[in-house]
Design a protein around this motif. Structure first.
Motif, PDB file in Angstrom:
ATOM      1  N   UNK A 184       0.845  -1.209   0.000  1.00 35.02           N
ATOM      2  CA  UNK A 184       0.000   0.000   0.000  1.00 35.02           C
ATOM      3  C   UNK A 184       0.876   1.253   0.000  1.00 35.02           C
ATOM      4  N   UNK A 185       0.455   2.260  -0.749  1.00 36.55           N
ATOM      5  CA  UNK A 185       1.176   3.533  -0.779  1.00 36.55           C
ATOM      6  C   UNK A 185       0.591   4.474   0.272  1.00 36.55           C
ATOM      7  N   UNK A 186       0.951   5.751   0.233  1.00 37.37           N
ATOM      8  CA  UNK A 186       0.430   6.704   1.217  1.00 37.37           C
ATOM      9  C   UNK A 186      -1.089   6.768   1.186  1.00 37.37           C
ATOM     10  N   UNK A 187      -1.684   6.558   0.032  1.00 36.76           N
ATOM     11  CA  UNK A 187      -3.123   6.318  -0.063  1.00 36.76           C
ATOM     12  C   UNK A 187      -3.247   4.804  -0.117  1.00 36.76           C
ATOM     13  N   UNK A 188      -3.682   4.205   0.978  1.00 37.34           N
ATOM     14  CA  UNK A 188      -3.579   2.751   1.159  1.00 37.34           C
ATOM     15  C   UNK A 188      -4.335   1.946   0.114  1.00 37.34           C
ATOM     16  N   UNK A 189      -5.369   2.516  -0.512  1.00 30.36           N
ATOM     17  CA  UNK A 189      -6.125   1.775  -1.529  1.00 30.36           C
ATOM     18  C   UNK A 189      -5.332   1.597  -2.820  1.00 30.36           C
ATOM     19  N   UNK A 190      -4.315   2.421  -3.026  1.00 31.54           N
ATOM     20  CA  UNK A 190      -3.455   2.310  -4.205  1.00 31.54           C
ATOM     21  C   UNK A 190      -2.281   1.405  -3.839  1.00 31.54           C
ATOM     22  N   UNK A 191      -2.059   0.371  -4.639  1.00 37.08           N
ATOM     23  CA  UNK A 191      -1.029  -0.621  -4.339  1.00 37.08           C
ATOM     24  C   UNK A 191       0.087  -0.602  -5.372  1.00 37.08           C
ATOM     25  N   UNK A 192       1.317  -0.679  -4.882  1.00 40.38           N
ATOM     26  CA  UNK A 192       2.470  -0.902  -5.740  1.00 40.38           C
ATOM     27  C   UNK A 192       2.665  -2.407  -5.825  1.00 40.38           C
ATOM     28  N   UNK A 193       2.569  -2.963  -7.021  1.00 37.84           N
ATOM     29  CA  UNK A 193       2.656  -4.406  -7.237  1.00 37.84           C
ATOM     30  C   UNK A 193       4.001  -4.715  -7.882  1.00 37.84           C
TER      31      UNK A 193
ATOM     32  N   UNK B 211      -1.944   8.796  -9.229  1.00 38.09           N
ATOM     33  CA  UNK B 211      -3.344   8.531  -8.913  1.00 38.09           C
ATOM     34  C   UNK B 211      -3.820   9.603  -7.937  1.00 38.09           C
ATOM     35  N   UNK B 212      -5.021  10.156  -8.182  1.00 36.61           N
ATOM     36  CA  UNK B 212      -5.613  11.199  -7.349  1.00 36.61           C
ATOM     37  C   UNK B 212      -6.950  10.696  -6.818  1.00 36.61           C
ATOM     38  N   UNK B 213      -7.152  10.779  -5.506  1.00 37.64           N
ATOM     39  CA  UNK B 213      -8.394  10.321  -4.876  1.00 37.64           C
ATOM     40  C   UNK B 213      -9.514  11.317  -5.162  1.00 37.64           C
ATOM     41  N   UNK B 214     -10.539  10.871  -5.903  1.00 38.53           N
ATOM     42  CA  UNK B 214     -11.678  11.709  -6.285  1.00 38.53           C
ATOM     43  C   UNK B 214     -12.930  11.368  -5.480  1.00 38.53           C
TER      44      UNK B 214
ATOM     45  N   UNK C  96      -5.951  13.957  -2.347  1.00 40.33           N
ATOM     46  CA  UNK C  96      -4.529  13.634  -2.213  1.00 40.33           C
ATOM     47  C   UNK C  96      -4.087  12.843  -3.439  1.00 40.33           C
ATOM     48  N   UNK C  97      -2.777  12.849  -3.680  1.00 44.90           N
ATOM     49  CA  UNK C  97      -2.242  12.100  -4.817  1.00 44.90           C
ATOM     50  C   UNK C  97      -1.045  11.276  -4.369  1.00 44.90           C
TER      51      UNK C  97
END
Length: 194
Positions: free
Chosen positions: A5-14, A84-87, A96-97
């Motif tokens: 998980x990145x700083x925005x936990x829903x976005x994942x670095x795979x 990625x930007x949280x909308x 946040x991005x």
């Protein structure tokens, strides 16, 4: 496969497990069961896209209202800075991005769930970009936020202006963008204006 998980936990670095020697390399670029386990739910992809762009091209920040798309993105030639930007208006990370460098060399992928705007900047001479989507492209539902929005303040690694499509050059500001109410809305079929 490792999913972080990145700083925005829903976005994942795979990051795939890569097997290499002097002959070359092999890695599993996608495995449905492992991906679902990493994300924590079943995800179905319906479309694969492939683009090629020159150095300095910036594509985005794109998203779809009423037909939101989750995206699993990767680079097979060159290097990009992917954002990625949280909308999702109800999200604690709304507005946040997060950004990561993806390249053919590092073989990293980014999972961007529905409810996010997405864009990338080409850092190499050219880049070939592949991505899977969870819903089909829907031109009437496509929206865009301008790449250099003051409220978002994305730290793009570029001096001067990028190369933009006419559509991206005329994109909305974040302040006037159409938003998702929350996580459920980002995966459903309703939207609101800010």
């Amino acid at each position: 496969m490792k999913a972080t998980p990145l700083e925005i936990a829903d976005v994942l670095l795979v990051e795939p497990t890569v097997y290499g020697d002097d002959r070359g390399f092999f890695f599993e670029s996608f495995n449905q069961a492992r991906f679902n386990a990493a994300v924590g739910r079943d995800v179905s992809f319906v479309q694969d896209n492939h683009s090629k762009s020159a150095k300095g091209v910036l594509r985005g920040l794109h998203y779809q209202i009423r037909r939101p798309q989750g995206k699993l993105v990767r680079v097979v030639d060159g290097t990009v800075f992917d954002v990625a930007v949280d909308m999702r208006k109800g999200s604690p990370t709304f507005g946040k991005w997060v950004g990561e460098t993806l390249s053919a060399d590092n073989k990293r992928q980014l999972w961007i769930p529905p409810g996010f705007a997405h864009g990338f900047l080409v850092l190499s001479d050219c880049a070939q970009f592949l991505y899977k989507t969870t819903d089909f492209y829907s031109p009437e539902n496509e929206r865009a936020v301008i790449w250099n929005d003051r409220d978002l303040n994305i730290a793009w690694p570029i001096k001067g202006a990028p190369l933009l499509s006419e559509k991206d050059a005329m994109a909305s500001t974040f302040e006037h963008a159409e938003l998702f109410l929350d996580q459920a809305d980002a995966e459903g079929d309703a939207s609101i204006k800010s």
